[in-house]
Write an enzyme that holds these catalytic residues in place. Sequence first.
Site, PDB file in Angstrom:
ATOM      1  N   GLY A  11     -12.402 -28.156  88.633  1.00 43.48           N
ATOM      2  CA  GLY A  11     -13.306 -27.069  88.257  1.00 43.48           C
ATOM      3  C   GLY A  11     -13.441 -26.020  89.356  1.00 43.48           C
ATOM      4  CG  ASP A  59     -15.403 -38.127  79.388  1.00 43.76           C
ATOM      5  OD1 ASP A  59     -16.531 -38.387  79.879  1.00 43.76           O
ATOM      6  OD2 ASP A  59     -15.228 -37.240  78.538  1.00 43.76           O
ATOM      7  CB  SER A 125     -28.760 -26.145  89.659  1.00 46.71           C
ATOM      8  OG  SER A 125     -29.187 -24.881  89.214  1.00 46.71           O
ATOM      9  CE1 TYR A 151     -25.927 -27.504  84.407  1.00 42.50           C
ATOM     10  CE2 TYR A 151     -27.563 -25.851  85.022  1.00 42.50           C
ATOM     11  CZ  TYR A 151     -26.453 -26.610  85.339  1.00 42.50           C
ATOM     12  OH  TYR A 151     -25.867 -26.485  86.578  1.00 42.50           O
ATOM     13  CE  LYS A 155     -26.140 -29.729  87.371  1.00 39.28           C
ATOM     14  NZ  LYS A 155     -24.994 -30.500  87.824  1.00 39.28           N
ATOM     15  CG  LEU A 202     -23.680 -10.584  86.274  1.00 36.20           C
ATOM     16  CD1 LEU A 202     -23.920  -9.739  85.021  1.00 36.20           C
ATOM     17  CD2 LEU A 202     -24.691 -10.190  87.365  1.00 36.20           C
ATOM     18  NE  ARG A 292     -29.544 -15.153  80.329  1.00 29.55           N
ATOM     19  CZ  ARG A 292     -28.555 -15.418  81.170  1.00 29.55           C
ATOM     20  NH1 ARG A 292     -27.302 -15.428  80.742  1.00 29.55           N
ATOM     21  NH2 ARG A 292     -28.790 -15.649  82.432  1.00 29.55           N
TER      22      ARG A 292
HETATM   23  P1  NAD Z   1     -16.785 -26.239  86.183  1.00 25.53           P
HETATM   24  O1  NAD Z   1     -17.027 -26.385  84.738  1.00 25.53           O
HETATM   25  O2  NAD Z   1     -15.767 -25.260  86.628  1.00 25.53           O
HETATM   26  O3  NAD Z   1     -16.411 -27.660  86.814  1.00 25.53           O
HETATM   27  C1  NAD Z   1     -16.935 -28.862  86.326  1.00 25.53           C
HETATM   28  C2  NAD Z   1     -15.774 -29.804  86.053  1.00 25.53           C
HETATM   29  O4  NAD Z   1     -16.281 -31.036  85.552  1.00 25.53           O
HETATM   30  C3  NAD Z   1     -14.811 -29.274  85.006  1.00 25.53           C
HETATM   31  O5  NAD Z   1     -13.498 -29.291  85.520  1.00 25.53           O
HETATM   32  C4  NAD Z   1     -14.964 -30.226  83.817  1.00 25.53           C
HETATM   33  O6  NAD Z   1     -13.758 -30.392  83.115  1.00 25.53           O
HETATM   34  C5  NAD Z   1     -15.438 -31.487  84.510  1.00 25.53           C
HETATM   35  N1  NAD Z   1     -16.228 -32.389  83.668  1.00 25.53           N
HETATM   36  C6  NAD Z   1     -17.303 -32.086  82.903  1.00 25.53           C
HETATM   37  N2  NAD Z   1     -17.768 -33.199  82.304  1.00 25.53           N
HETATM   38  C7  NAD Z   1     -16.982 -34.226  82.720  1.00 25.53           C
HETATM   39  C8  NAD Z   1     -16.947 -35.624  82.436  1.00 25.53           C
HETATM   40  N3  NAD Z   1     -17.810 -36.181  81.594  1.00 25.53           N
HETATM   41  N4  NAD Z   1     -16.005 -36.384  83.023  1.00 25.53           N
HETATM   42  C9  NAD Z   1     -15.096 -35.824  83.863  1.00 25.53           C
HETATM   43  N5  NAD Z   1     -15.071 -34.511  84.157  1.00 25.53           N
HETATM   44  C10 NAD Z   1     -16.002 -33.722  83.587  1.00 25.53           C
HETATM   45  O7  NAD Z   1     -18.189 -25.937  86.869  1.00 25.53           O
HETATM   46  P2  NAD Z   1     -18.551 -25.503  88.349  1.00 25.53           P
HETATM   47  O8  NAD Z   1     -19.093 -24.133  88.297  1.00 25.53           O
HETATM   48  O9  NAD Z   1     -17.449 -25.829  89.265  1.00 25.53           O
HETATM   49  O10 NAD Z   1     -19.782 -26.469  88.614  1.00 25.53           O
HETATM   50  C11 NAD Z   1     -19.655 -27.693  89.317  1.00 25.53           C
HETATM   51  C12 NAD Z   1     -21.004 -28.364  89.373  1.00 25.53           C
HETATM   52  O11 NAD Z   1     -21.932 -27.495  90.023  1.00 25.53           O
HETATM   53  C13 NAD Z   1     -21.593 -28.672  88.009  1.00 25.53           C
HETATM   54  O12 NAD Z   1     -22.247 -29.922  88.072  1.00 25.53           O
HETATM   55  C14 NAD Z   1     -22.601 -27.573  87.794  1.00 25.53           C
HETATM   56  O13 NAD Z   1     -23.646 -27.953  86.954  1.00 25.53           O
HETATM   57  C15 NAD Z   1     -23.086 -27.330  89.210  1.00 25.53           C
HETATM   58  N6  NAD Z   1     -23.655 -25.989  89.405  1.00 25.53           N
HETATM   59  C16 NAD Z   1     -22.915 -24.892  89.079  1.00 25.53           C
HETATM   60  C17 NAD Z   1     -23.455 -23.628  89.214  1.00 25.53           C
HETATM   61  C18 NAD Z   1     -22.678 -22.400  88.804  1.00 25.53           C
HETATM   62  O14 NAD Z   1     -23.286 -21.374  88.559  1.00 25.53           O
HETATM   63  N7  NAD Z   1     -21.350 -22.457  88.749  1.00 25.53           N
HETATM   64  C19 NAD Z   1     -24.759 -23.465  89.708  1.00 25.53           C
HETATM   65  C20 NAD Z   1     -25.487 -24.606  90.052  1.00 25.53           C
HETATM   66  C21 NAD Z   1     -24.913 -25.857  89.909  1.00 25.53           C
HETATM   67  N1  UFG Z   2     -26.957 -11.214  83.038  1.00 26.81           N
HETATM   68  C1  UFG Z   2     -26.847 -10.045  82.316  1.00 26.81           C
HETATM   69  N2  UFG Z   2     -25.877  -9.973  81.371  1.00 26.81           N
HETATM   70  C2  UFG Z   2     -25.029 -11.001  81.107  1.00 26.81           C
HETATM   71  C3  UFG Z   2     -25.145 -12.189  81.867  1.00 26.81           C
HETATM   72  C4  UFG Z   2     -26.126 -12.262  82.820  1.00 26.81           C
HETATM   73  O1  UFG Z   2     -27.596  -9.105  82.508  1.00 26.81           O
HETATM   74  O2  UFG Z   2     -24.181 -10.871  80.210  1.00 26.81           O
HETATM   75  C5  UFG Z   2     -28.001 -11.292  84.072  1.00 26.81           C
HETATM   76  C6  UFG Z   2     -29.010 -12.372  83.772  1.00 26.81           C
HETATM   77  O3  UFG Z   2     -30.023 -11.887  82.945  1.00 26.81           O
HETATM   78  C7  UFG Z   2     -29.481 -12.729  85.177  1.00 26.81           C
HETATM   79  C8  UFG Z   2     -28.271 -12.469  86.055  1.00 26.81           C
HETATM   80  O4  UFG Z   2     -27.397 -11.655  85.293  1.00 26.81           O
HETATM   81  O5  UFG Z   2     -30.477 -11.838  85.549  1.00 26.81           O
HETATM   82  C9  UFG Z   2     -27.546 -13.730  86.431  1.00 26.81           C
HETATM   83  O6  UFG Z   2     -27.300 -14.493  85.264  1.00 26.81           O
HETATM   84  P1  UFG Z   2     -26.388 -15.788  85.253  1.00 26.81           P
HETATM   85  O7  UFG Z   2     -26.368 -16.310  83.855  1.00 26.81           O
HETATM   86  O8  UFG Z   2     -25.093 -15.503  85.903  1.00 26.81           O
HETATM   87  O9  UFG Z   2     -27.162 -16.780  86.217  1.00 26.81           O
HETATM   88  P2  UFG Z   2     -28.629 -17.386  86.152  1.00 26.81           P
HETATM   89  O10 UFG Z   2     -29.334 -16.959  87.392  1.00 26.81           O
HETATM   90  O11 UFG Z   2     -29.266 -17.120  84.880  1.00 26.81           O
HETATM   91  O12 UFG Z   2     -28.336 -18.935  86.186  1.00 26.81           O
HETATM   92  C10 UFG Z   2     -27.340 -19.510  87.034  1.00 26.81           C
HETATM   93  C11 UFG Z   2     -26.762 -20.742  86.350  1.00 26.81           C
HETATM   94  C12 UFG Z   2     -27.824 -21.776  86.216  1.00 26.81           C
HETATM   95  C13 UFG Z   2     -28.396 -22.077  87.558  1.00 26.81           C
HETATM   96  C14 UFG Z   2     -28.899 -20.827  88.216  1.00 26.81           C
HETATM   97  C15 UFG Z   2     -29.334 -21.133  89.609  1.00 26.81           C
HETATM   98  O13 UFG Z   2     -26.247 -20.401  85.083  1.00 26.81           O
HETATM   99  O14 UFG Z   2     -27.260 -22.952  85.725  1.00 26.81           O
HETATM  100  O15 UFG Z   2     -27.869 -19.856  88.262  1.00 26.81           O
HETATM  101  O16 UFG Z   2     -28.331 -21.821  90.265  1.00 26.81           O
HETATM  102  F1  UFG Z   2     -29.406 -22.941  87.433  1.00 26.81           F
END
Ligand code: NAD
Ligand code: UFG
Length: 332
Positions: A11, A59, A125, A151, A155, A202, A292
């Site tokens: 990922g 998985d 998160s 979600y 966490k 975003l 949103r």
């Molecule tokens: P991502 O989707 O790119 O990576 C997650 C990976 O986990 C994917 O490759 C997916 O195929 C794999 N996966 C999901 N469910 C699985 C399962 N049951 N078994 C095996 N593999 C599985 O996401 P990411 O952005 O790299 O996020 C990584 C972690 O960080 C996640 O736990 C996510 O919740 C957390 N996180 C992400 C963000 C963000 O904005 N990207 C913010 C806060 C926390």
């Molecule tokens: N936004 C827009 N248009 C879009 C998408 C997003 O205006 O099409 C705005 C949102 O309203 C927000 C900002 O861009 O103000 C960021 O939005 P994201 O969806 O990228 O991120 P969030 O802050 O809402 O949430 C993200 C992850 C959550 C995590 C959080 C803190 O999606 O899982 O960051 O880590 F919990």
Amino acid sequence: MKKVLVTGGTGYIGSHTIIELYKKGYEIDVLDNLFNSKETVLDKIEEIAGKRPNFYEIDLTDFDKVEELLAKNQYDLVIHFAGLKAVGESVEKPLEYYENNVSGTINLLRCMQKHGVKKIIFSSSATVYGDPGDPKYTETMETGRNLANPYGRTKYMIEEILKDCVVADKDFEVVLLRYFNPIGNHSSGLIGEDPNGIPNNLMPIIMKVARGEIEELSVFGDDYPTPDGTCLRDYIHVVDLAKGHVAVIDKMEPGVLIYNLGSGKATSVLEMIKAFEAASGQRLPYKVAARREGDLAEFYADPSKAERELGWKTKLTIEDAMRDTLKFLEQN
Ligand code: NAD
Ligand code: UFG
């Protein structure tokens, strides 16, 4: 410490973290079910790092397969990224989120326990803070209240489960890393965020608009009590975020360590659009749309604990992230 199991390693954040782990000489195995990533990411990791992780398409909800892997390999540490992360989808499919994220983690922990693996770093998160009132989030703030979606609750639940495991086993070492908003990608442009399906966040949407796959960006609300009326977030370059994982490994000890990984700076949606336009020299079409549901006007990290205790802080800027994103767009 040598051998690390990275769940979710193909990922977005996992793949970037593997590059940083290789710089420090760790040996890496990846477990992923490829639900939201592609196996070809491993080729890119090899191109960048000169090393290729062993890959297991498993998985986490399949207990027997996870068990078999941990029986065959002695891991020193698990870095647990695997999980579903689409906020909106989690509202529509709560059971899938609880099963995948919570049950998957319980399976992993049971197998770790059975095979004597005592260290885990978990991808948490900023969402676990809910809506604490103060937009500057510190690790000592209460978590779990006013969580906006399933979600976020997965966490929070996983954090609590891990804390309970530490109470039950005094030798267990847990790190909870609370990420703020990761953006950008490796400067090579070879790996990056490439979600399957329609993105929610975003930056991936900005990328789709830049590619012409989406006509325009909808800015969700411009009537928030912020300087330009759009929401403020703490965007962190994913390479800085990846380095945070490496920085914490040597600090691990029995018990729970919790760190915010963010920059400490808040940036608005309109500022993000302007930064993309400045980096690309192209106008990014957008319209102002309704707010949103569930969005907070503002939140950002107090990252001072990570700096004090780990010597870690962000070095890369939003401009760096935009430049790297453009490189990724060029290559993919
Ligand atoms: P991502 O989707 O790119 O990576 C997650 C990976 O986990 C994917 O490759 C997916 O195929 C794999 N996966 C999901 N469910 C699985 C399962 N049951 N078994 C095996 N593999 C599985 O996401 P990411 O952005 O790299 O996020 C990584 C972690 O960080 C996640 O736990 C996510 O919740 C957390 N996180 C992400 C963000 C963000 O904005 N990207 C913010 C806060 C926390
Ligand atoms: N936004 C827009 N248009 C879009 C998408 C997003 O205006 O099409 C705005 C949102 O309203 C927000 C900002 O861009 O103000 C960021 O939005 P994201 O969806 O990228 O991120 P969030 O802050 O809402 O949430 C993200 C992850 C959550 C995590 C959080 C803190 O999606 O899982 O960051 O880590 F919990």
